[in-house]
Design a protein around this motif. Structure first.
Motif, PDB file in Angstrom:
ATOM      1  N   ILE A 198       0.867  -1.181   0.000  1.00 28.72           N
ATOM      2  CA  ILE A 198       0.000   0.000   0.000  1.00 28.72           C
ATOM      3  C   ILE A 198       0.899   1.225   0.000  1.00 28.72           C
ATOM      4  O   ILE A 198       1.762   1.362   0.869  1.00 28.72           O
ATOM      5  N   GLU A 199       0.717   2.093  -0.986  1.00 29.63           N
ATOM      6  CA  GLU A 199       1.577   3.277  -1.061  1.00 29.63           C
ATOM      7  C   GLU A 199       0.999   4.434  -0.255  1.00 29.63           C
ATOM      8  O   GLU A 199      -0.185   4.743  -0.356  1.00 29.63           O
ATOM      9  N   LEU A 200       1.839   5.028   0.576  1.00 34.24           N
ATOM     10  CA  LEU A 200       1.442   6.209   1.347  1.00 34.24           C
ATOM     11  C   LEU A 200       2.411   7.326   1.012  1.00 34.24           C
ATOM     12  O   LEU A 200       3.617   7.181   1.206  1.00 34.24           O
ATOM     13  N   ASP A 201       1.899   8.437   0.508  1.00 35.95           N
ATOM     14  CA  ASP A 201       2.748   9.609   0.253  1.00 35.95           C
ATOM     15  C   ASP A 201       2.663  10.513   1.478  1.00 35.95           C
ATOM     16  O   ASP A 201       1.612  11.089   1.753  1.00 35.95           O
ATOM     17  N   SER A 202       3.782  10.623   2.201  1.00 33.80           N
ATOM     18  CA  SER A 202       3.769  11.359   3.466  1.00 33.80           C
ATOM     19  C   SER A 202       4.128  12.835   3.314  1.00 33.80           C
ATOM     20  O   SER A 202       4.250  13.538   4.317  1.00 33.80           O
ATOM     21  N   SER A 203       4.277  13.314   2.055  1.00 34.23           N
ATOM     22  CA  SER A 203       4.724  14.702   1.827  1.00 34.23           C
ATOM     23  C   SER A 203       3.895  15.710   2.622  1.00 34.23           C
ATOM     24  O   SER A 203       4.434  16.682   3.145  1.00 34.23           O
ATOM     25  N   HIS A 204       2.591  15.485   2.668  1.00 32.77           N
ATOM     26  CA  HIS A 204       1.713  16.436   3.356  1.00 32.77           C
ATOM     27  C   HIS A 204       1.009  15.807   4.549  1.00 32.77           C
ATOM     28  O   HIS A 204      -0.087  16.207   4.919  1.00 32.77           O
ATOM     29  N   MET A 205       1.651  14.778   5.134  1.00 36.78           N
ATOM     30  CA  MET A 205       1.047  14.128   6.299  1.00 36.78           C
ATOM     31  C   MET A 205       1.933  14.341   7.524  1.00 36.78           C
ATOM     32  O   MET A 205       3.155  14.421   7.405  1.00 36.78           O
ATOM     33  N   THR A 206       1.323  14.423   8.703  1.00 41.48           N
ATOM     34  CA  THR A 206       2.119  14.494   9.922  1.00 41.48           C
ATOM     35  C   THR A 206       2.531  13.063  10.280  1.00 41.48           C
ATOM     36  O   THR A 206       1.953  12.084   9.788  1.00 41.48           O
ATOM     37  N   ILE A 207       3.519  12.971  11.168  1.00 40.46           N
ATOM     38  CA  ILE A 207       3.972  11.661  11.625  1.00 40.46           C
ATOM     39  C   ILE A 207       2.795  10.890  12.237  1.00 40.46           C
ATOM     40  O   ILE A 207       2.595   9.713  11.939  1.00 40.46           O
ATOM     41  N   GLU A 208       2.001  11.581  13.053  1.00 41.81           N
ATOM     42  CA  GLU A 208       0.865  10.935  13.723  1.00 41.81           C
ATOM     43  C   GLU A 208      -0.142  10.387  12.716  1.00 41.81           C
ATOM     44  O   GLU A 208      -0.712   9.321  12.922  1.00 41.81           O
ATOM     45  N   GLU A 209      -0.354  11.123  11.621  1.00 41.01           N
ATOM     46  CA  GLU A 209      -1.302  10.650  10.601  1.00 41.01           C
ATOM     47  C   GLU A 209      -0.789   9.382   9.928  1.00 41.01           C
ATOM     48  O   GLU A 209      -1.554   8.445   9.679  1.00 41.01           O
ATOM     49  N   VAL A 210       0.518   9.361   9.643  1.00 43.59           N
ATOM     50  CA  VAL A 210       1.085   8.181   8.988  1.00 43.59           C
ATOM     51  C   VAL A 210       1.009   6.979   9.937  1.00 43.59           C
ATOM     52  O   VAL A 210       0.553   5.901   9.544  1.00 43.59           O
ATOM     53  N   VAL A 211       1.418   7.189  11.191  1.00 43.46           N
ATOM     54  CA  VAL A 211       1.388   6.103  12.175  1.00 43.46           C
ATOM     55  C   VAL A 211      -0.050   5.593  12.341  1.00 43.46           C
ATOM     56  O   VAL A 211      -0.306   4.392  12.310  1.00 43.46           O
ATOM     57  N   GLY A 212      -0.992   6.538  12.473  1.00 47.26           N
ATOM     58  CA  GLY A 212      -2.399   6.170  12.641  1.00 47.26           C
ATOM     59  C   GLY A 212      -2.893   5.309  11.497  1.00 47.26           C
ATOM     60  O   GLY A 212      -3.565   4.288  11.734  1.00 47.26           O
ATOM     61  N   SER A 213      -2.557   5.670  10.258  1.00 47.71           N
ATOM     62  CA  SER A 213      -3.096   4.861   9.156  1.00 47.71           C
ATOM     63  C   SER A 213      -2.452   3.487   9.099  1.00 47.71           C
ATOM     64  O   SER A 213      -3.124   2.506   8.782  1.00 47.71           O
ATOM     65  N   ILE A 214      -1.166   3.388   9.453  1.00 44.13           N
ATOM     66  CA  ILE A 214      -0.525   2.062   9.422  1.00 44.13           C
ATOM     67  C   ILE A 214      -1.061   1.178  10.548  1.00 44.13           C
ATOM     68  O   ILE A 214      -1.338  -0.013  10.343  1.00 44.13           O
ATOM     69  N   VAL A 215      -1.274   1.750  11.736  1.00 50.31           N
ATOM     70  CA  VAL A 215      -1.820   0.961  12.852  1.00 50.31           C
ATOM     71  C   VAL A 215      -3.230   0.470  12.500  1.00 50.31           C
ATOM     72  O   VAL A 215      -3.577  -0.690  12.724  1.00 50.31           O
ATOM     73  N   LYS A 216      -4.005   1.354  11.862  1.00 47.06           N
ATOM     74  CA  LYS A 216      -5.369   0.975  11.465  1.00 47.06           C
ATOM     75  C   LYS A 216      -5.334  -0.179  10.448  1.00 47.06           C
ATOM     76  O   LYS A 216      -6.069  -1.161  10.580  1.00 47.06           O
ATOM     77  N   LEU A 217      -4.446  -0.050   9.456  1.00 52.25           N
ATOM     78  CA  LEU A 217      -4.315  -1.110   8.453  1.00 52.25           C
ATOM     79  C   LEU A 217      -3.885  -2.418   9.103  1.00 52.25           C
ATOM     80  O   LEU A 217      -4.350  -3.499   8.728  1.00 52.25           O
ATOM     81  N   SER A 218      -3.002  -2.335  10.114  1.00 50.71           N
ATOM     82  CA  SER A 218      -2.528  -3.578  10.725  1.00 50.71           C
ATOM     83  C   SER A 218      -3.629  -4.220  11.568  1.00 50.71           C
ATOM     84  O   SER A 218      -3.725  -5.445  11.618  1.00 50.71           O
ATOM     85  N   ARG A 219      -4.482  -3.408  12.184  1.00 46.10           N
ATOM     86  CA  ARG A 219      -5.601  -3.997  12.935  1.00 46.10           C
ATOM     87  C   ARG A 219      -6.545  -4.746  11.994  1.00 46.10           C
ATOM     88  O   ARG A 219      -7.065  -5.803  12.334  1.00 46.10           O
ATOM     89  N   THR A 220      -6.761  -4.189  10.822  1.00 45.00           N
ATOM     90  CA  THR A 220      -7.591  -4.863   9.819  1.00 45.00           C
ATOM     91  C   THR A 220      -6.964  -6.196   9.408  1.00 45.00           C
ATOM     92  O   THR A 220      -7.630  -7.222   9.354  1.00 45.00           O
ATOM     93  N   LYS A 221      -5.655  -6.164   9.140  1.00 46.99           N
ATOM     94  CA  LYS A 221      -4.960  -7.395   8.740  1.00 46.99           C
ATOM     95  C   LYS A 221      -4.999  -8.430   9.852  1.00 46.99           C
ATOM     96  O   LYS A 221      -5.173  -9.624   9.596  1.00 46.99           O
ATOM     97  N   LEU A 222      -4.840  -7.971  11.083  1.00 45.30           N
ATOM     98  CA  LEU A 222      -4.863  -8.884  12.239  1.00 45.30           C
ATOM     99  C   LEU A 222      -6.225  -9.568  12.354  1.00 45.30           C
ATOM    100  O   LEU A 222      -6.316 -10.774  12.600  1.00 45.30           O
ATOM    101  N   ALA A 223      -7.279  -8.779  12.164  1.00 48.34           N
ATOM    102  CA  ALA A 223      -8.636  -9.331  12.233  1.00 48.34           C
ATOM    103  C   ALA A 223      -8.828 -10.370  11.135  1.00 48.34           C
ATOM    104  O   ALA A 223      -9.419 -11.427  11.354  1.00 48.34           O
ATOM    105  N   GLU A 224      -8.273 -10.088   9.945  1.00 47.80           N
ATOM    106  CA  GLU A 224      -8.376 -11.027   8.819  1.00 47.80           C
ATOM    107  C   GLU A 224      -7.628 -12.323   9.095  1.00 47.80           C
ATOM    108  O   GLU A 224      -8.055 -13.399   8.687  1.00 47.80           O
ATOM    109  N   ALA A 225      -6.503 -12.200   9.801  1.00 48.41           N
ATOM    110  CA  ALA A 225      -5.634 -13.365  10.021  1.00 48.41           C
ATOM    111  C   ALA A 225      -6.237 -14.328  11.047  1.00 48.41           C
ATOM    112  O   ALA A 225      -5.838 -15.486  11.140  1.00 48.41           O
ATOM    113  N   LYS A 226      -7.183 -13.815  11.818  1.00 44.53           N
ATOM    114  CA  LYS A 226      -7.768 -14.667  12.871  1.00 44.53           C
ATOM    115  C   LYS A 226      -8.700 -15.725  12.297  1.00 44.53           C
ATOM    116  O   LYS A 226      -9.328 -15.505  11.298  1.00 44.53           O
TER     117      LYS A 226
END
Ligand code: CDP
Ligand code: CDP
Length: 226
Positions: A198-226
């Protein structure tokens, strides 16, 4: 073990990979592994022995006598070569300027990617680099390709420089663009987005926004893996 996944974060210099990967690992209780630091440690070791990136046999001998240890810490990861803490030394401009040449060496890539695969064997790892999603952990459950414009990446590095080590912004921009080109054009495991990343362009994102979207994506993947 479906309780944990592996997360691969790849992209060019200054995109925010290490900053973000460390914070994502912190939030998930995972282990952060900075593979760039390993390429830097090999570069420093070779420079000390006056070994060049073309000297395959000497590099191979050196690699087999190197023990690289990574230790997680509060403000990042510490790295040791044969017991010596080289965390600061591997950030020198000398190492930065040369590292992409050593990273193009077949023997260096083979040894380091083997170590990295072992480190991720039990899952629960956030690993950042250039070829994690494509070569080191092709089965990682979540792959992120983190980018930002060269201008923005150079500016970020510029802001990190201590006052007594200032380098013109244009110079940093030039060096980052050169390293990007070497990493993207090398023959073995070049820097390229994995098809399923998944490509994320961080040019106009804060660190918190980038971290938030990756954590959210990983929670989705974790739910799928169960
Ligand atoms: O922190 P910065 O983005 O400046 O670079 P790094 O992540 O410390 O990586 C330094 C260099 O190591 C990169 O420019 C690549 O040449 C090489 N590298 C690589 O080839 N493969 C990796 N998985 C990680 C780093
Ligand atoms: O590891 P990589 O070379 O991709 O980047 P880094 O070493 O984490 O450096 C990124 C720099 O940009 C750090 O100084 C961050 O504070 C800053 N930054 C960021 O990482 N992400 C943003 N969205 C904005 C700024």
């Amino acid at each position: 073990d479906s309780d944990r996944i592996n997360i691969a974060i790849d992209g060019p210099a200054g995109a925010g990979k290490s900053t973000v990967a460390r914070m994502v690992a912190g939030q998930l209780g995972y282990v952060y592994i900075d593979t760039g630091a390993m390429y830097r440690a090999v570069t420093l070791s070779a420079q000390r022995l006056s070994i060049t990136a073309e000297q395959e046999q000497r590099l191979s001998d050196m690699l087999h006598s190197l023990r690289i240890d990574l230790e997680p810490g509060v403000s990042g990861q510490s790295i040791f070569v044969n017991g010596e803490d080289v965390t600061q030394l591997i950030r020198s401009r000398e190492v930065t300027r040369q590292v992409s040449y050593f990273a193009a060496s077949a023997v260096v890539r083979k040894v380091l990617s083997g170590m990295q695969r072992n480190m991720a064997g039990r899952k629960g790892v956030v690993m950042d680099g250039r070829d994690i999603g494509t070569h080191v952990l092709p089965d990682a459950e979540l792959k992120i390709f983190l980018t930002a414009s060269v201008k923005e990446r150079a500016l970020r590095r510029f802001k990190e420089l201590p006052a007594d080590q200032s380098v013109p912004l244009e110079q940093l921009e030039k060096e980052i663009a050169e390293r990007d080109a070497l990493d993207e054009q090398r023959e073995i495991s070049p820097l390229v987005r994995a098809k399923d990343a998944i490509e994320l362009d961080s040019s106009h994102m804060t660190i918190e926004e980038v971290v938030g979207s990756i954590v959210k994506l990983s929670r989705t993947k974790l739910a799928e893996a169960k």
